[in-house]
Design an enzyme around this catalytic site. Structure first.
Site, mmCIF file in Angstrom:
data_model
loop_
_atom_site.group_PDB
_atom_site.id
_atom_site.type_symbol
_atom_site.label_atom_id
_atom_site.label_comp_id
_atom_site.label_asym_id
_atom_site.label_seq_id
_atom_site.Cartn_x
_atom_site.Cartn_y
_atom_site.Cartn_z
ATOM 1 N N SER A 214 99.923 45.958 -21.743
ATOM 2 C CA SER A 214 101.056 45.166 -22.220
ATOM 3 C C SER A 214 101.880 44.672 -21.035
ATOM 4 C CB SER A 214 101.912 46.005 -23.174
ATOM 5 O OG SER A 214 102.850 45.197 -23.830
ATOM 6 N N ASN A 215 103.095 44.264 -21.279
ATOM 7 C CA ASN A 215 103.986 43.818 -20.203
ATOM 8 C C ASN A 215 105.418 44.155 -20.605
ATOM 9 O OD1 ASN A 215 105.223 41.457 -21.648
ATOM 10 N ND2 ASN A 215 103.058 40.911 -21.797
ATOM 11 N N PRO A 216 106.366 44.077 -19.647
ATOM 12 C CA PRO A 216 107.729 44.558 -19.966
ATOM 13 C C PRO A 216 108.616 43.567 -20.720
ATOM 14 C CG PRO A 216 107.373 44.383 -17.570
ATOM 15 C CD PRO A 216 106.260 43.659 -18.231
ATOM 16 N N SER A 217 108.059 42.554 -21.350
ATOM 17 C CA SER A 217 108.906 41.584 -22.062
ATOM 18 C C SER A 217 109.784 42.300 -23.095
ATOM 19 C CB SER A 217 108.030 40.552 -22.776
ATOM 20 O OG SER A 217 108.825 39.779 -23.642
ATOM 21 N N ALA A 280 105.339 36.720 -24.336
ATOM 22 C CA ALA A 280 104.573 37.036 -23.138
ATOM 23 C C ALA A 280 103.219 37.563 -23.620
ATOM 24 C CB ALA A 280 105.309 38.076 -22.307
#
Ligand code: CTP
Length: 400
Positions: A214-217, A280
Site C-alpha cells: 500500500s502507500n501512506p495516502s 493513490a
C-alpha cells in the site's frame, strides 16, 4: 441541507442574544458544525463561554485578541470566511446592521462578514419603533442590494414592554430559512446538477490475509476535493480506500480496498460529468494472493508482481463528450515534466501535481502545494487541502 454544513453564528448585543444559544443547539442537532463570533456588546448579554462550551470552539470577538493563540489570530476572519457554508447573524442589532451596510470592519463579526464567501442571513432584531426608522429601513435595503438574505423580525411582546415588530423569529423559522438559502446556493453553483465522482485514499494489494502492499495516502486531499465539489453544487460520489478520517457528511461514499475493486466501482460510475482521480492507486499487485498467512519458514523471498489497471488512462480512452477528467500526480523529481507527460498520456483535462519531498505538502499533511496543469496553462496553488481543493475546482469550473 444542514447536515455537515459549516455555519458561523454571529451574535450581536441585544437581549435576544440568549436565544442564539438555543439556535446554536438546533443547528447542531440538524447536523451542522457551528462556530460563533460575537460583538463585544453581545458578551454583556451572554458570556462567550456559553457559546464556546456549546460550539466546542473558541468564540471570536476581538480582531486583536489579548491571549492570541494559534487557533485565534488576527487573520481568523479570513479563514472563517473561507471555511463557512453559511453565516447567520441572529440577533442582528440596528448598530451591526448599519456597520454591515457601511462595510465597516471594526470587530471580528463585521470583519468576517466582509471576508465571507458564503451566503449571509441577517435576522434584524430591535425594540420599539427602531425597526421602522428610516435609517434602519435604508440599511435593510442596502444589505439586500448586496445580495444578503433577510429574515423579518417577528411581532409581539418586546423587552421594553412595548408590543411591535422586532423579536427574533422562532428557531424553527430561522432553520427553515437556512435550509432554503443552502438549497438555493447549491442550485446556483457551477457544478449544480452534475454528477461528480471523486476517488481518494490508498489501495491495498494483499499478499496474504495479513500482509499487503500500500502507500501512506491519508485520503485528506480526495475528501477535500469531494467536499469542494459538493459545495459547488455537485452530486458527489466518493469512492475511497481504507482511511482513518471521518467521511464527509451528506456525500455518498463507497469503500473499496484494492485497485481492482476501485476500477470496478469507477467503471460503474464512468458516465459521471466529472471524474477526479485523487486516489493513490497501487501500480502493482502480487501475482499470487495466498489464502492463508504465509509462514516464514516456507516463504519465497521474492514476490512476483503484476501491474494494476491504469484507471485514469482507461477513463481517458473512454472519455465521453463534455466529460472533465482530473488526475493527480505525486512526484519526487521533475514534477512539472512528469505531470505534463501524465496529462497527455492519460488524456486528462487537468493534472494536479504535487511534490512528495516538499515541506507542507504530501500524504498526511493538512496542507498542500500543487501545480494545476491544463492544456494551455499551469498555475500554482497552496494552502490547507480544503483551500487547495476549492481553488482547483473554482479555477476549472468558474473560469471555464
Ligand atoms: N492512477 C490510476 N490508476 C493507476 C495508477 C494511477 O488511475 N493504476 C491515477 C491516479 O489516481 C492519479 C494519476 O493516475 O490521478 C497519476 O498517478 P501517479 O501515481 O502519480 O502516476 P502513475 O500513473 O502511477 O505513474 P508513475 O508511478 O510512473 O509515476
Amino acid at each position: 441541507m444542514l447536515s455537515g454544513k459549516r455555519i458561523i453564528l454571529g451574535v450581536t448585543g441585544g437581549i435576544a442574544a440568549y436565544k442564539a444559544a438555543f439556535l446554536l443547539r438546533a443547528l447542531q442537532k440538524a447536523g451542522a458544525e457551528v462556530r460563533v463570533t460575537m460583538t463585544p456588546s453581545a458578551t454583556r448579554f451572554v458570556g462567550a463561554e456559553t457559546f464556546s462550551s456549546l460550539s466546542k470552539h473558541e468564540v471570536a470577538v476581538d480582531v486583536f485578541p489579548e491571549n492570541s493563540s494559534a487557533t485565534q489570530s488576527w487573520t481568523q476572519h479570513i479563514s472563517w470566511g473561507e471555511w463557512a457554508d453559511l453565516f447567520v447573524i441572529a440577533p442582528c442589532t440596528a448598530n451591526t446592521l448599519s456597520k454591515i451596510a457601511a462595510g465597516a470592519a471594526d470587530n471580528m463579526l463585521t470583519s468576517t462578514v466582509l471576508a465571507a464567501r458564503c451566503p449571509l442571513l441577517i435576522c434584524p432584531t430591535m425594540d420599539g419603533e427602531m425597526y421602522e426608522s428610516p435609517a434602519v429601513q435604508k440599511n435593510l435595503d442596502t444589505v439586500q442590494e448586496f445580495g444578503y438574505n433577510l429574515l423579518e423580525p417577528a411581532e409581539g411582546y418586546l423587552a421594553s414592554g412595548l408590543e411591535g415588530k422586532g423579536r427574533l423569529p422562532d428557531t424553527d423559522l430561522i432553520l427553515e430559512e437556512c435550509n432554503a438559502i443552502l438549497k438555493k446556493n447549491k442550485s446556483e453553483g457551477p457544478l449544480s446538477g452534475q454528477k461528480v465522482v471523486v476517488t481518494a485514499g490508498p489501495t491495498r494489494e494483499h499478499i496474504d490475509p495479513v500482509r499487503f502492499i500500500s502507500n501512506p495516502s491519508s485520503g485528506k486531499m480526495g475528501f477535500a476535493m469531494a467536499e469542494a465539489a459538493e459545495r459547488l453544487g455537485a452530486d458527489v460520489t466518493l469512492i475511497h480506500g481504507p482511511v482513518n478520517i471521518s467521511k464527509p457528511a451528506g456525500i455518498t461514499s463507497i469503500e473499496i480496498k484494492s485497485a481492482n475493486e476501485l476500477f470496478e466501482k469507477v467503471k460503474e460510475h464512468a458516465n459521471a460529468d466529472v471524474i477526479i482521480m485523487t486516489a493513490a492507486v497501487s501500480d502493482f499487485s502480487p501475482k499470487e494472493v495466498h489464502s492463508q498467512k504465509v509462514k516464514k519458514d516456507t516463504a519465497d523471498s521474492t514476490i512476483q508482481l503484476k501491474q494494476t489497471p491504469d484507471i485514469l488512462a482507461w477513463l481517458g480512452d473512454q472519455k465521453k463528450d463534455g466529460q472533465v477528467l482530473i488526475g493527480f500526480a505525486m512526484e519526487t523529481e521533475n514534477l512539472l515534466e512528469n505531470a505534463q507527460v501524465k496529462l497527455k498520456k492519460k488524456s486528462a483535462d487537468w493534472i494536479v501535481a504535487n511534490a512528495l519531498n516538499k515541506e507542507d505538502s504530501g500524504f498526511a499533511s493538512d496542507k498542500n502545494k500543487v501545480h494545476l496543469l491544463g492544456a494551455k496553462e499551469t498555475i500554482q496553488i497552496e494552502g490547507l487541502k480544503s483551500d487547495v481543493a476549492r481553488k482547483v475546482l473554482s479555477h476549472i469550473f468558474r473560469n471555464n
